[in-house]
Design an enzyme around this catalytic site. Structure first.
Site, mmCIF file in Angstrom:
data_model
loop_
_atom_site.group_PDB
_atom_site.id
_atom_site.type_symbol
_atom_site.label_atom_id
_atom_site.label_comp_id
_atom_site.label_asym_id
_atom_site.label_seq_id
_atom_site.Cartn_x
_atom_site.Cartn_y
_atom_site.Cartn_z
ATOM 1 N N TYR A 1 0.920 -1.197 0.152
ATOM 2 C CA TYR A 1 0.051 -0.146 -0.039
ATOM 3 C C TYR A 1 0.828 1.246 0.023
ATOM 4 O O TYR A 1 1.834 1.484 0.822
ATOM 5 C CB TYR A 1 -0.967 0.032 1.176
ATOM 6 C CG TYR A 1 -2.047 -1.122 1.246
ATOM 7 C CD1 TYR A 1 -2.226 -1.970 0.039
ATOM 8 C CD2 TYR A 1 -2.703 -1.369 2.241
ATOM 9 C CE1 TYR A 1 -3.051 -3.034 0.023
ATOM 10 C CE2 TYR A 1 -3.449 -2.284 2.500
ATOM 11 C CZ TYR A 1 -3.888 -3.170 1.494
ATOM 12 O OH TYR A 1 -4.859 -4.156 1.202
ATOM 13 N N TRP B 1 -12.987 -7.936 2.422
ATOM 14 C CA TRP B 1 -12.440 -6.811 2.182
ATOM 15 C C TRP B 1 -13.403 -6.120 1.010
ATOM 16 O O TRP B 1 -14.131 -6.598 0.293
ATOM 17 C CB TRP B 1 -11.189 -6.439 1.677
ATOM 18 C CG TRP B 1 -10.748 -7.537 0.610
ATOM 19 C CD1 TRP B 1 -10.077 -8.621 0.756
ATOM 20 C CD2 TRP B 1 -10.483 -7.216 -0.788
ATOM 21 N NE1 TRP B 1 -9.713 -9.221 -0.403
ATOM 22 C CE2 TRP B 1 -10.012 -8.182 -1.576
ATOM 23 C CE3 TRP B 1 -10.831 -6.355 -1.607
ATOM 24 C CZ2 TRP B 1 -9.801 -8.510 -2.954
ATOM 25 C CZ3 TRP B 1 -10.731 -6.003 -2.868
ATOM 26 C CH2 TRP B 1 -10.180 -7.270 -3.680
ATOM 27 N N GLN C 1 -17.092 9.968 6.658
ATOM 28 C CA GLN C 1 -17.328 8.650 6.080
ATOM 29 C C GLN C 1 -17.448 7.402 7.090
ATOM 30 O O GLN C 1 -18.379 6.842 7.011
ATOM 31 C CB GLN C 1 -16.239 8.335 5.138
ATOM 32 C CG GLN C 1 -16.224 9.126 3.898
ATOM 33 C CD GLN C 1 -15.152 8.684 2.702
ATOM 34 O OE1 GLN C 1 -14.337 7.921 2.902
ATOM 35 N NE2 GLN C 1 -15.011 9.257 1.501
HETATM 36 N N1 NAP Z 1 -6.640 -8.338 0.435
HETATM 37 C C1 NAP Z 1 -6.614 -7.858 -0.400
HETATM 38 O O1 NAP Z 1 -6.269 -7.883 -1.767
HETATM 39 C C2 NAP Z 1 -7.343 -6.587 -0.436
HETATM 40 C C3 NAP Z 1 -7.764 -5.683 -1.468
HETATM 41 C C4 NAP Z 1 -8.111 -4.534 -1.382
HETATM 42 C C5 NAP Z 1 -8.713 -3.940 0.026
HETATM 43 N N2 NAP Z 1 -8.193 -4.680 0.970
HETATM 44 C C6 NAP Z 1 -8.203 -4.205 2.553
HETATM 45 O O2 NAP Z 1 -9.848 -3.734 2.569
HETATM 46 C C7 NAP Z 1 -9.930 -2.556 2.966
HETATM 47 C C8 NAP Z 1 -10.758 -1.926 2.641
HETATM 48 O O3 NAP Z 1 -10.936 -1.651 1.052
HETATM 49 P P1 NAP Z 1 -11.921 -0.559 0.349
HETATM 50 O O4 NAP Z 1 -11.059 0.713 0.940
HETATM 51 O O5 NAP Z 1 -12.018 -0.681 -1.080
HETATM 52 O O6 NAP Z 1 -13.132 -0.740 1.278
HETATM 53 P P2 NAP Z 1 -14.669 -0.155 1.032
HETATM 54 O O7 NAP Z 1 -15.100 -0.183 2.203
HETATM 55 O O8 NAP Z 1 -15.174 -1.075 -0.047
HETATM 56 O O9 NAP Z 1 -14.460 1.267 0.392
HETATM 57 C C9 NAP Z 1 -13.922 2.472 1.361
HETATM 58 C C10 NAP Z 1 -13.994 3.592 0.346
HETATM 59 O O10 NAP Z 1 -15.423 3.982 0.148
HETATM 60 C C11 NAP Z 1 -15.619 5.470 0.247
HETATM 61 N N3 NAP Z 1 -16.594 5.489 1.304
HETATM 62 C C12 NAP Z 1 -16.361 4.833 2.406
HETATM 63 N N4 NAP Z 1 -17.333 5.356 3.289
HETATM 64 C C13 NAP Z 1 -17.936 6.429 2.637
HETATM 65 C C14 NAP Z 1 -19.338 7.155 3.164
HETATM 66 N N5 NAP Z 1 -19.909 6.978 4.192
HETATM 67 N N6 NAP Z 1 -19.353 8.034 1.876
HETATM 68 C C15 NAP Z 1 -18.881 8.238 0.880
HETATM 69 N N7 NAP Z 1 -17.847 7.515 0.483
HETATM 70 C C16 NAP Z 1 -17.435 6.574 1.391
HETATM 71 C C17 NAP Z 1 -14.175 6.072 0.449
HETATM 72 O O11 NAP Z 1 -13.580 6.358 -0.801
HETATM 73 P P3 NAP Z 1 -12.422 7.357 -1.110
HETATM 74 O O12 NAP Z 1 -11.341 6.861 -0.433
HETATM 75 O O13 NAP Z 1 -12.274 7.282 -2.643
HETATM 76 O O14 NAP Z 1 -13.083 8.620 -0.514
HETATM 77 C C18 NAP Z 1 -13.364 4.755 1.115
HETATM 78 O O15 NAP Z 1 -12.295 4.829 1.164
HETATM 79 C C19 NAP Z 1 -8.399 -1.973 2.468
HETATM 80 O O16 NAP Z 1 -7.989 -0.615 2.973
HETATM 81 C C20 NAP Z 1 -7.412 -2.961 2.485
HETATM 82 O O17 NAP Z 1 -7.002 -3.087 3.961
HETATM 83 C C21 NAP Z 1 -7.622 -5.817 0.910
#
Ligand code: NAP
Length: 353
Positions: free
Chosen positions: A61, A216, A302
């Protein structure tokens, strides 16, 4: 929107002794690159105050910068180490595709773990994941290396991410046969668009070997947070040039069609008097196989919104689930269209997830 946040729920992580918050917080595409240190600390502070106890990161990351940002926030916030869990992931490294600097060889697993601990400023990780499967390294070498890290006390448990159930079973078999510590958790994508693995083969594996499930992107990178509802997406990560590959993975060639269905689901959330992110996360948490859902947030607001999901998990009954399926165009048992998992296995120089 009601800003009251209900109490956190805790679930046992697979057959480990760990109690993990049902909602955990990740750091991909936010900390160390899109979000400054003050905001990072504010998001973490809110998460911890509301009972989130697992913070997920990975060496890849922002090429180590996310771990460094988390480390600075941990020092600034000064929480007792006993009160929170940290997970790291090894595979892509931080040096691009040079020999031995990435993958799951004993060398990279050991060096990757040490570098992660240094950047985070921690003595040990609670969980350490193999971020993808490495076809080039004998599985026994990886299982032995992860097992040795447990025995050295650098990690408490290890797991896999986006491994097939066959690969996980093989790792468990090798561990059993050779007296190594087996993997105990799989980190896998789970949301409205990408769900077949969790609801199919992982379910069976969980019942058989008790593997824990940390899922995730429950909001599908913000699509189901209403982030992209008003006309052209703005300022979210799917708008960033460096994440063009993610936009392609998430929306594919049928972008307009997918966005239309996403907006229909988000409209349904508003119609029932909640917010899109709450309904999306509650839908994930209603699945009893999910031990923790790792969400992301680029601001405290958020996260405040998303944490409200805990209050509406019970509302995701058969009737509402059916309406969600209709909005998603998934009636009649149609398979998921998402190709996100395959796309996310792209080469390290293309990918920083
Ligand atoms: N193992 C793997 O291969 C893998 C892959 C991907 C992720 N992950 C893990 O999973 C975690 C979460 O993934 P993700 O960030 O894609 O999760 P997600 O919960 O699907 O998306 C989070 C994003 O959605 C937006 N968001 C969240 N709450 C919001 C709200 N209330 N209103 C408006 N927009 C909102 C933000 O986007 P913006 O940041 O654009 O504002 C936030 O960063 C990662 O940080 C990582 O630790 C693991």
């Amino acid at each position: 929107m009601n800003s009251a946040i209900p109490p956190m729920l805790y679930r046992r992580l697979g057959r480990t002794g760990l109690e993990v918050s049902a909602i955990s917080l990740g750091s991909w595409a936010t900390f160390g690159e899109c979000v400054d240190d003050d905001t990072t600390a504010a998001v973490l502070d809110l998460a911890y105050a509301r009972g989130v106890n697992l913070f997920d990161c990975a060496e890849t990351y922002a090429r180590g910068a996310a771990e460094a940002a988390l480390g600075r926030a941990f020092r600034r916030l000064g929480w007792p180490r006993e009160t929170f869990l940290v997970s790291g992931k090894v595979f892509w490294g931080v040096h691009g595709r040079r020999p031995n600097t990435w993958g799951l060889s004993r060398k990279h697993v050991f060096e990757g773990c040490d570098a992660t601990l240094r950047r985070l400023g921690l003595d040990y990780l609670d969980l350490f994941f193999c971020h993808r499967y490495d076809e080039n390294v004998p599985l026994v070498e990886t299982v032995r290396a992860m097992s040795d890290l447990v025995r050295q006390g650098k990690i408490l448990h290890w797991g896999t991410s986006e491994w097939s159930t066959f690969q996980i079973r093989e790792a468990c078999r090798i561990a059993r046969a050779d007296g190594f510590v087996p993997p105990q958790v799989e980190q896998v994508q789970y949301n409205f668009l990408t769900r077949d693995k969790v609801e199919g083969e992982m379910r069976e594996l969980k019942a058989d070997v008790g593997i824990g499930l940390a899922v995730w992107s429950p909001l599908a990178y913000g699509l189901f947070a209403g982030r992209y509802d008003d006309g052209e997406p703005q300022n979210g990560r799917l708008d960033l040039r460096k994440y063009a590959w993610l936009r392609e993975a998430a929306l594919g060639s049928e972008e307009a069609d997918v966005l239309q269905r996403v907006r229909a689901v988000n409209a349904l959330a508003r119609e029932i008097g909640t917010t899109p992110s709450r309904m999306a996360l509650a839908w994930v948490l209603r699945n009893p196989d999910v031990d923790t859902a790792i969400t992301g947030a680029s601001s405290p607001n958020q996260l405040r919104d998303t944490l409200g999901a805990l209050a509406i998990v019970e509302r995701i009954d058969d009737g509402l689930s059916q309406r969600i399926e209709v909005a998603l165009g998934r009636t009649g048992g149609a398979p998921e269209r998402s190709n996100a998992i395959r796309e996310l296995a792209a080469p390290p120089d293309v990918l920083q997830q």
